[in-house]
Design an enzyme around this catalytic site. Sequence first.
Site, mmCIF file in Angstrom:
data_model
loop_
_atom_site.group_PDB
_atom_site.id
_atom_site.type_symbol
_atom_site.label_atom_id
_atom_site.label_comp_id
_atom_site.label_asym_id
_atom_site.label_seq_id
_atom_site.Cartn_x
_atom_site.Cartn_y
_atom_site.Cartn_z
ATOM 1 N N GLN A 70 1.194 -0.930 -0.106
ATOM 2 C CA GLN A 70 0.522 -0.543 0.344
ATOM 3 C C GLN A 70 0.788 1.737 0.181
ATOM 4 O OE1 GLN A 70 -3.168 0.716 -0.367
ATOM 5 N NE2 GLN A 70 -2.304 2.920 -0.077
ATOM 6 N N GLN A 107 0.310 4.563 -1.536
ATOM 7 C CA GLN A 107 -0.229 6.019 -0.591
ATOM 8 C C GLN A 107 -0.265 6.120 0.393
ATOM 9 O OE1 GLN A 107 -4.045 7.178 -1.332
ATOM 10 N NE2 GLN A 107 -3.728 8.376 -2.773
ATOM 11 N N GLY A 127 -10.703 0.767 -0.286
ATOM 12 C CA GLY A 127 -9.817 0.429 -2.158
ATOM 13 C C GLY A 127 -8.911 1.548 -2.120
ATOM 14 N N GLU A 181 -6.846 2.480 -5.770
ATOM 15 C CA GLU A 181 -7.252 2.796 -6.770
ATOM 16 C C GLU A 181 -6.182 2.318 -8.148
ATOM 17 O OE1 GLU A 181 -6.117 7.144 -5.567
ATOM 18 O OE2 GLU A 181 -7.277 5.946 -4.789
ATOM 19 N N HIS A 215 -16.332 4.590 -6.800
ATOM 20 C CA HIS A 215 -15.376 5.399 -6.947
ATOM 21 C C HIS A 215 -13.708 5.183 -7.307
ATOM 22 C CE1 HIS A 215 -13.541 8.687 -3.654
ATOM 23 N NE2 HIS A 215 -12.838 7.469 -3.729
ATOM 24 N N GLU A 216 -13.381 4.056 -6.971
ATOM 25 C CA GLU A 216 -11.838 3.546 -7.332
ATOM 26 C C GLU A 216 -11.681 3.942 -8.752
ATOM 27 O OE1 GLU A 216 -9.821 3.903 -5.158
ATOM 28 O OE2 GLU A 216 -11.473 3.897 -2.899
ATOM 29 N N HIS A 262 -11.348 6.621 -10.610
ATOM 30 C CA HIS A 262 -9.526 6.752 -9.913
ATOM 31 C C HIS A 262 -9.119 7.456 -11.327
ATOM 32 C CE1 HIS A 262 -8.768 8.874 -5.955
ATOM 33 N NE2 HIS A 262 -9.588 8.268 -5.355
ATOM 34 N N GLU A 287 -9.300 13.383 -4.666
ATOM 35 C CA GLU A 287 -10.765 12.745 -4.036
ATOM 36 C C GLU A 287 -12.097 13.293 -4.396
ATOM 37 O OE1 GLU A 287 -10.134 9.976 -3.166
ATOM 38 O OE2 GLU A 287 -8.475 9.190 -2.847
ATOM 39 N N ASP A 340 -1.018 11.594 5.025
ATOM 40 C CA ASP A 340 -1.931 10.986 5.517
ATOM 41 C C ASP A 340 -2.754 12.482 6.619
ATOM 42 O OD1 ASP A 340 -1.538 9.059 4.235
ATOM 43 O OD2 ASP A 340 -1.348 7.796 6.123
ATOM 44 N N TYR A 377 -12.686 14.995 0.440
ATOM 45 C CA TYR A 377 -13.264 14.176 0.055
ATOM 46 C C TYR A 377 -14.872 14.712 -0.551
ATOM 47 C CZ TYR A 377 -10.112 9.855 0.427
ATOM 48 O OH TYR A 377 -9.275 9.424 0.415
#
Length: 653
Positions: free
Chosen positions: A175, A177, A310, A312, A336-337, A340, A359, A414, A422
Amino acid sequence: MSRARLSLMASALALAAALSGCDGLGQEKSDMPPLPASATAPVTYVRDIHSYARPEIARVKHVDLDLSADFEAQTLSGTATLDVTGEPGATEVILDTRNLDIRSVADADGRPLTFALGEDDPILGRPLTINLPAFEADEAKKIVVTYSTRPDAAALQWLTPAQTAGGQQPFLFSQGQAILTRTWVPTQDSPGIRQTYSANITVPEALKAVMSAEMLTPEGGEASEGRKTYRFRMTNPVPPYLIALAVGDLAFAEVGEAVGVWTEPSRLAAAENEFAELRQMVDAAEGLYGPYRWGRYDLLILPPSFPFGGMENPRLTFATPTIVAGDRSLVSLVAHELAHSWSGNLVTNATWADFWLNEGFTVYFENRIMEAVYGRERAEMLLVLGWGELQDALADLPAADTRLRLDLTGRDPDDGLTPIAYEKGAFFLKTIERIVGRERFDAWLRAYFERNAFRPMTTDGFLADIRANLIQGDAELERQLMLEQWIDQPGLPSNAQAPTSTALAAVDQAAQAFYVAKGPASAIPWRRWSTQERQHFLAWRPTGAAASRDWLTPAQLTDLETTLALKDEGNAEVLFAWLQIAVAHRYQPAMPTLERFLTTQGRRKFVLPLFTSLWAEGDWGRPIATRLYAQARPGYHPITSGSVDDVVGVPAG
């Protein structure tokens, strides 16, 4: 032949191949469409405070990984071969690393290059500065970094067989991001520095490797005894946080043309049914905002510890199993994903201060996909739920953090992962659509994606684009849109409008009857409600004179839990909403359900608020939080545990 020993000629071929669609050693054709002109147009790089890279001097254009996965040591080791271009006269390139063991750096012919690791920063890691012969005009160089990750690499989670659905084989996933790719790949880990990539990944023969790239060897190739090597290629330039890997006991099902789902074999049938309408979503998205430029669109349903709903990753969205509800009620996350693939993957925030460009656009686009596939009523309900999340964030966050353009100086990127990016971002675009009209807005947005495809975007760049191509000098329209107020002021401007939903208005009446008038739970039309209606009911809170800390009596809580069978609720969103009520009321009978929920999944969206709510309950909640976190933390991804550590602390021992 080791890729660390490729000749300069092979180096040039490989770089050309990254642009032409073959791997330089074979003749495979890419299934992705040709790159548009925008992908190769010059880029003006902006300073990214979360990267040591200096792309205006020298930049990584392609990453070629040759890595072996060691599940016992919990490491990836091998080489990252980087194609680098530089300004004439440049004599160094700076990479981002964090907790990597760098063994050597060499050129394409194996000649050692001098390098230095700088001071360690707890957020950014360490710069890796590599000295090079001076670049000539239009020259590309190849650098081979031999390295290994560490067991605590923040981007990687190594799962034991017991932490998987099958219980027989281990599992690994990454992961990246926001800035965690540097913990497993030494590269320039900034979203504004797009890179193509290729990879050879060697794994135990019982496992399969998948990546956010074309799979060139679906069955793997023979490696050393008991192992297989899988080859991958991504010919579209991507921000490095989208380089993604998973390794495990995986099975695949095609659910439509060029769309499918990967997951552990025991979960394949459920996933195949849940996402049977995936092709319709892709078609709807293309109908709205232009061609899908990534070839296939597949999903990978990960084990429960995945920290997000999720991710993307291009061609292969990583998703939490908590969205497999059995009734397709939570597939908006997939929408949503998928969205992206345009907003984020195609046009990317240049720095994390502009995260809303990823987002906010995606939440808006997601809602349009849901409307096209499932109808306006469902889309309206999702908007109302999003508005509720936004109002909670506006009430809870410091005012400075409710601006779209953030100041993240000295902070982890983060920190910007809040409903502001969002939901406020999405309602900003929804406001523009309402004022200029949907047809005109859609024409601008479709062209925006086309003009800026495969390029970084800043908030200033967005403002320049919308002024040049939508507002076009109309001073009255500029005044109505209130662009600067949305972007740089806290809270919401005066032109924001709360969404409405006829279906949820009826839910409000049922909530009033139960929560305030103290009616029976048996009068709630729970069985005929959708997931979104159930979420709204459980998120409802009284206001005015009826509002209090304990707005439900113990008898009401028992009635609600029993009548609605909330102990046995299988929908993660609904169960989360109920547990928030239970914790706020210190409802002890729900604690076994809470314990099961917190110890069987690691999605930060659910885990962090529940531990935060427990901690806020002082002498009652803190002992529960401490006990449960000590039990659950080993199964969480570092992204989740890092957030909860800040609330509960690191368990002793």
